[in-house]
Design a protein around this motif. Structure first.
Motif, PDB file in Angstrom:
ATOM      1  N   MET A 125       0.712  -0.969  -0.120  1.00  0.00           N
ATOM      2  CA  MET A 125       0.101   0.014  -0.138  1.00  0.00           C
ATOM      3  C   MET A 125       0.963   1.301   0.060  1.00  0.00           C
ATOM      4  O   MET A 125       0.563   2.236  -0.492  1.00  0.00           O
ATOM      5  CB  MET A 125      -1.065   0.097   0.989  1.00  0.00           C
ATOM      6  N   SER A 126       2.017   1.207   0.604  1.00  0.00           N
ATOM      7  CA  SER A 126       3.038   2.491   0.830  1.00  0.00           C
ATOM      8  C   SER A 126       3.146   2.782  -0.696  1.00  0.00           C
ATOM      9  O   SER A 126       3.540   3.972  -1.073  1.00  0.00           O
ATOM     10  CB  SER A 126       3.983   2.120   1.690  1.00  0.00           C
ATOM     11  N   TYR A 127       3.609   1.649  -1.497  1.00  0.00           N
ATOM     12  CA  TYR A 127       4.158   1.984  -2.893  1.00  0.00           C
ATOM     13  C   TYR A 127       3.084   2.727  -3.473  1.00  0.00           C
ATOM     14  O   TYR A 127       3.155   3.567  -4.530  1.00  0.00           O
ATOM     15  CB  TYR A 127       4.580   0.870  -3.611  1.00  0.00           C
ATOM     16  N   ALA A 128       1.849   2.277  -3.547  1.00  0.00           N
ATOM     17  CA  ALA A 128       0.647   3.020  -4.271  1.00  0.00           C
ATOM     18  C   ALA A 128       0.527   4.248  -3.654  1.00  0.00           C
ATOM     19  O   ALA A 128       0.240   5.299  -4.385  1.00  0.00           O
ATOM     20  CB  ALA A 128      -0.640   1.979  -3.947  1.00  0.00           C
ATOM     21  N   LEU A 129       0.470   4.538  -2.248  1.00  0.00           N
ATOM     22  CA  LEU A 129       0.331   6.037  -1.909  1.00  0.00           C
ATOM     23  C   LEU A 129       1.472   7.014  -2.346  1.00  0.00           C
ATOM     24  O   LEU A 129       1.285   8.045  -2.695  1.00  0.00           O
ATOM     25  CB  LEU A 129       0.343   6.038  -0.358  1.00  0.00           C
ATOM     26  N   ARG A 130       2.795   6.452  -2.342  1.00  0.00           N
ATOM     27  CA  ARG A 130       3.811   7.372  -2.994  1.00  0.00           C
ATOM     28  C   ARG A 130       3.857   7.563  -4.428  1.00  0.00           C
ATOM     29  O   ARG A 130       4.009   8.847  -4.864  1.00  0.00           O
ATOM     30  CB  ARG A 130       5.094   6.548  -2.458  1.00  0.00           C
ATOM     31  N   SER A 131       3.139   6.581  -5.175  1.00  0.00           N
ATOM     32  CA  SER A 131       3.004   6.590  -6.638  1.00  0.00           C
ATOM     33  C   SER A 131       1.893   7.606  -6.770  1.00  0.00           C
ATOM     34  O   SER A 131       2.302   8.559  -7.708  1.00  0.00           O
ATOM     35  CB  SER A 131       2.925   5.534  -7.315  1.00  0.00           C
ATOM     36  N   ASP A 132       0.926   7.793  -6.229  1.00  0.00           N
ATOM     37  CA  ASP A 132      -0.168   8.684  -6.371  1.00  0.00           C
ATOM     38  C   ASP A 132       0.552  10.172  -5.753  1.00  0.00           C
ATOM     39  O   ASP A 132       0.231  11.112  -6.620  1.00  0.00           O
ATOM     40  CB  ASP A 132      -1.176   8.595  -5.330  1.00  0.00           C
ATOM     41  N   ILE A 133       1.298  10.210  -4.705  1.00  0.00           N
ATOM     42  CA  ILE A 133       1.804  11.550  -4.453  1.00  0.00           C
ATOM     43  C   ILE A 133       2.935  11.849  -5.574  1.00  0.00           C
ATOM     44  O   ILE A 133       2.888  13.174  -6.045  1.00  0.00           O
ATOM     45  CB  ILE A 133       2.574  11.434  -3.072  1.00  0.00           C
ATOM     46  N   GLU A 134       3.614  11.127  -6.275  1.00  0.00           N
ATOM     47  CA  GLU A 134       4.616  11.310  -7.083  1.00  0.00           C
ATOM     48  C   GLU A 134       3.730  11.862  -8.532  1.00  0.00           C
ATOM     49  O   GLU A 134       4.228  12.884  -9.073  1.00  0.00           O
ATOM     50  CB  GLU A 134       5.432  10.181  -7.592  1.00  0.00           C
ATOM     51  N   VAL A 135       2.630  11.464  -8.659  1.00  0.00           N
ATOM     52  CA  VAL A 135       1.785  11.824  -9.917  1.00  0.00           C
ATOM     53  C   VAL A 135       1.356  13.224  -9.700  1.00  0.00           C
ATOM     54  O   VAL A 135       1.438  14.265 -10.603  1.00  0.00           O
ATOM     55  CB  VAL A 135       0.470  10.807 -10.164  1.00  0.00           C
ATOM     56  N   VAL A 136       0.973  13.587  -8.369  1.00  0.00           N
ATOM     57  CA  VAL A 136       0.498  14.909  -8.019  1.00  0.00           C
ATOM     58  C   VAL A 136       1.692  15.910  -8.134  1.00  0.00           C
ATOM     59  O   VAL A 136       1.369  16.993  -8.772  1.00  0.00           O
ATOM     60  CB  VAL A 136      -0.001  14.931  -6.388  1.00  0.00           C
ATOM     61  N   ASN A 137       2.823  15.373  -7.906  1.00  0.00           N
ATOM     62  CA  ASN A 137       4.327  16.307  -8.124  1.00  0.00           C
ATOM     63  C   ASN A 137       4.198  16.604  -9.441  1.00  0.00           C
ATOM     64  O   ASN A 137       4.523  17.601  -9.728  1.00  0.00           O
ATOM     65  CB  ASN A 137       5.043  15.535  -7.212  1.00  0.00           C
ATOM     66  N   CYS A 138       4.080  15.330 -10.325  1.00  0.00           N
ATOM     67  CA  CYS A 138       4.310  15.858 -11.682  1.00  0.00           C
ATOM     68  C   CYS A 138       3.533  16.823 -12.241  1.00  0.00           C
ATOM     69  O   CYS A 138       3.460  17.652 -13.423  1.00  0.00           O
ATOM     70  CB  CYS A 138       4.402  14.512 -12.404  1.00  0.00           C
ATOM     71  N   LEU A 139       2.153  16.587 -12.053  1.00  0.00           N
ATOM     72  CA  LEU A 139       1.202  17.506 -12.289  1.00  0.00           C
ATOM     73  C   LEU A 139       1.325  18.895 -12.131  1.00  0.00           C
ATOM     74  O   LEU A 139       1.180  19.923 -13.046  1.00  0.00           O
ATOM     75  CB  LEU A 139      -0.293  17.190 -11.829  1.00  0.00           C
ATOM     76  N   HIS A 140       1.860  19.334 -10.758  1.00  0.00           N
ATOM     77  CA  HIS A 140       2.234  20.568 -10.498  1.00  0.00           C
ATOM     78  C   HIS A 140       3.349  20.998 -11.211  1.00  0.00           C
ATOM     79  O   HIS A 140       3.330  22.174 -11.818  1.00  0.00           O
ATOM     80  CB  HIS A 140       2.628  20.691  -9.044  1.00  0.00           C
ATOM     81  N   LEU A 141       4.288  20.191 -11.440  1.00  0.00           N
ATOM     82  CA  LEU A 141       5.370  20.513 -12.496  1.00  0.00           C
ATOM     83  C   LEU A 141       4.908  20.941 -13.799  1.00  0.00           C
ATOM     84  O   LEU A 141       5.430  21.760 -14.540  1.00  0.00           O
ATOM     85  CB  LEU A 141       6.520  19.387 -12.435  1.00  0.00           C
ATOM     86  N   ALA A 142       4.027  19.824 -14.391  1.00  0.00           N
ATOM     87  CA  ALA A 142       3.611  20.218 -15.691  1.00  0.00           C
ATOM     88  C   ALA A 142       2.884  21.577 -15.773  1.00  0.00           C
ATOM     89  O   ALA A 142       2.699  22.221 -16.814  1.00  0.00           O
ATOM     90  CB  ALA A 142       2.807  18.893 -16.176  1.00  0.00           C
ATOM     91  N   LEU A 143       2.079  21.997 -14.868  1.00  0.00           N
ATOM     92  CA  LEU A 143       1.284  23.032 -14.810  1.00  0.00           C
ATOM     93  C   LEU A 143       2.385  24.116 -14.680  1.00  0.00           C
ATOM     94  O   LEU A 143       2.045  25.252 -15.463  1.00  0.00           O
ATOM     95  CB  LEU A 143       0.394  23.056 -13.604  1.00  0.00           C
ATOM     96  N   ARG A 144       3.237  24.252 -13.744  1.00  0.00           N
ATOM     97  CA  ARG A 144       4.246  25.391 -13.685  1.00  0.00           C
ATOM     98  C   ARG A 144       4.880  25.468 -15.158  1.00  0.00           C
ATOM     99  O   ARG A 144       5.402  26.678 -15.380  1.00  0.00           O
ATOM    100  CB  ARG A 144       5.301  25.330 -12.573  1.00  0.00           C
TER     101      ARG A 144
END
Length: 51
Positions: free
Chosen positions: A1-20
């Motif tokens: 489960m921890s891998y899934a949580l970290r992956s979701d957080i990584e996607v959010v970080n990539c979304l922020h980067l793509a938006l910026r």
């Protein structure tokens, strides 16, 4: 489960980067960010139910 949580957080970080960097619009960002939040809640609930 921890891998899934970290992956979701990584996607959010990539979304922020793509938006910026103006790779995606705010509309697309909001759509996918909301999906990530929903997935995060589901993963958290599943993780808690397995304890």
């Amino acid at each position: 489960m921890s891998y899934a949580l970290r992956s979701d957080i990584e996607v959010v970080n990539c979304l922020h980067l793509a938006l910026r960097r103006n790779y995606i619009s705010d509309e697309i960002f909001q759509k996918h960010y909301q999906s990530c939040e929903e997935i995060l809640v589901m993963i958290s609930a599943l993780s808690k139910s397995l304890i």
